[in-house]
Design an enzyme around this catalytic site. Structure first.
Site, PDB file in Angstrom:
ATOM      1  CB  CYS A  39      -0.938  -0.013   1.213  1.00  0.00           C
ATOM      2  SG  CYS A  39      -0.097   0.295   2.782  1.00  0.00           S
ATOM      3  CB  CYS A  42       4.262  -0.769   1.962  1.00  0.00           C
ATOM      4  SG  CYS A  42       2.936  -1.791   2.659  1.00  0.00           S
ATOM      5  CG  ASN A  75      -4.865  12.808   5.338  1.00  0.00           C
ATOM      6  OD1 ASN A  75      -5.288  12.654   4.199  1.00  0.00           O
ATOM      7  ND2 ASN A  75      -5.275  12.065   6.351  1.00  0.00           N
ATOM      8  CG  HIS A 163       0.611   0.203   6.581  1.00  0.00           C
ATOM      9  ND1 HIS A 163       1.510  -0.406   5.731  1.00  0.00           N
ATOM     10  CD2 HIS A 163       1.332   0.606   7.647  1.00  0.00           C
ATOM     11  CE1 HIS A 163       2.721  -0.354   6.254  1.00  0.00           C
ATOM     12  NE2 HIS A 163       2.633   0.264   7.436  1.00  0.00           N
ATOM     13  CG  HIS A 165      -2.954   5.072   9.448  1.00  0.00           C
ATOM     14  ND1 HIS A 165      -3.601   3.971   8.934  1.00  0.00           N
ATOM     15  CD2 HIS A 165      -3.839   6.099   9.342  1.00  0.00           C
ATOM     16  CE1 HIS A 165      -4.813   4.304   8.539  1.00  0.00           C
ATOM     17  NE2 HIS A 165      -4.989   5.605   8.778  1.00  0.00           N
ATOM     18  CB  CYS A 198      -5.747  14.369  40.668  1.00  0.00           C
ATOM     19  SG  CYS A 198      -4.356  14.938  39.656  1.00  0.00           S
ATOM     20  CG  HIS A 238      -2.074  17.700  37.784  1.00  0.00           C
ATOM     21  ND1 HIS A 238      -3.396  17.576  37.414  1.00  0.00           N
ATOM     22  CD2 HIS A 238      -1.729  18.980  37.494  1.00  0.00           C
ATOM     23  CE1 HIS A 238      -3.821  18.723  36.936  1.00  0.00           C
ATOM     24  NE2 HIS A 238      -2.830  19.595  36.973  1.00  0.00           N
TER      25      HIS A 238
END
Length: 337
Positions: A39, A42, A75, A163, A165, A198, A238
């Protein structure tokens, strides 16, 4: 070009991004992982993605070539664009903004056939270090207010490529869901003088919803879990910002994340799931998020569908009692230990 539009009824920003409709989709009836190999994620196909913006790779290997272990690329079908100027518009009754932001893909392994849960601990640690470094670097841009890292695994969880991600989206506005958490956390801090999260850790340590404790971290099923086997992981120290996670904490987080995901995978027969890393917004004002907010990771198995009641009311219907879900996960982990 993408853009933000503000809902005047509830004050929620929506991203309108027509380009997202053209992204490739590799699932479907009869799908097998082998059918999509190799893909675009890869090794050897680095030219099929936009140039990488960050990577962890073998010594003496070059960017955008083989030799990487974790790789971050923009992207190819982004919801937001970093090159888009940040502008705000008032359109009579409505408000909108240009689609400025950052949308990146974090490719977690060069191995097409392994999921995050299958990776050795050292590799999961590297993925978490990449999360930290990307959050730190994007925090240098004063236009960005929030950075969300999330993972969609499986078709039912919204993944389009098999794949392994995860993704990062950084925005110039604080998402409404995060605003709601911040508001409640701030109110609790002002009333009680301590962090809500907390206090939650102290309470869940004594309850049957505890799933597992690893040095510095706790996993539990929330008291009012929205989804069956929903599991949260919180640091016991914290801290409002994941970008401030320390090296030994990364090692502990990798262990407890692998433990929790392994239990969910085995008990629920490898379900689709999402996980979401909620952090405080970038500190761009006098607001001191560090006092009252606490970063956390939410794992949400995709076992139920939202339907009319949920969409219409904002309520969730969970058919699995949280205490029973936690008991099953805890027992599986103990049996495997």
């Amino acid at each position: 070009m993408p853009e933000f539009r503000k809902d005047p009824v509830v004050g929620r920003w929506v991203i309108v991004a027509e380009e997202r409709g053209t992204k490739p989709y590799q699932f479907g009836e009869g799908w097998e992982r082998e059918s999509s190999f190799p893909c675009v994620f890869c090794p050897g196909r680095e030219s099929c993605t936009p140039p990488e913006v960050f990577s962890i790779r073998e010594k003496d290997t070059l960017p955008n070539e083989r030799g990487w272990r974790v790789r971050v690329v923009p992207n190819r079908f982004p919801a937001l664009l970093p090159c888009e100027p940040l502008h705000q518009y008032i359109d009579g009754f409505y408000e909108r903004m240009s689609g400025f932001g950052v949308h990146e893909v974090i490719i977690e392994t060069p191995d097409h056939y392994l999921d995050l849960v299958d990776l050795p601990l050292e590799q999961i640690e590297e993925v978490l270090r990449v999360y930290r470094e990307r959050m730190r670097e994007l925090g240098e841009d004063p236009r960005l207010r929030y950075c969300l890292i999330f993972k969609n695994q499986g078709e039912k969880a919204g993944a389009s490529l098999p794949h392994a991600h995860s993704q990062l989206i950084a925005t110039p506005v604080i998402p409404k869901k995060v605003q709601e958490e911040l508001k409640r956390a701030r109110e609790f801090y002002e009333e009680e003088g301590r962090c809500l999260f907390c206090s939650l850790l102290e309470e869940e340590r004594k309850k049957e919803r505890l799933v597992w404790e690893e040095e510095g971290f706790m996993a539990f099923v929330p008291y009012a879990a929205r989804f069956p086997y929903e599991t949260w992981i919180l640091p016991q120290r914290h801290c409002a910002f994941f970008s401030e996670i320390e090296e030994e904490e990364i090692q502990s987080l990798a262990r407890i994340l692998k433990i929790a995901l392994s239990a969910i995978k085995a008990l629920l027969h490898d379900p689709a799931f999402n996980f979401i890393l909620h952090v405080a917004p970038y500190p761009r004002s006098s607001e001191n998020y560090a006092d009252y907010y606490h970063w956390h990771l939410e794992i949400l198995p995709s076992l139920c569908k939202m339907a009319g009641f949920e969409w219409g009311t904002g309520f969730y219907i969970n058919p699995v009692v949280p205490e029973k879900a936690a008991k099953a996960l805890r027992q599986f982990i103990k049996d495997k230990s």
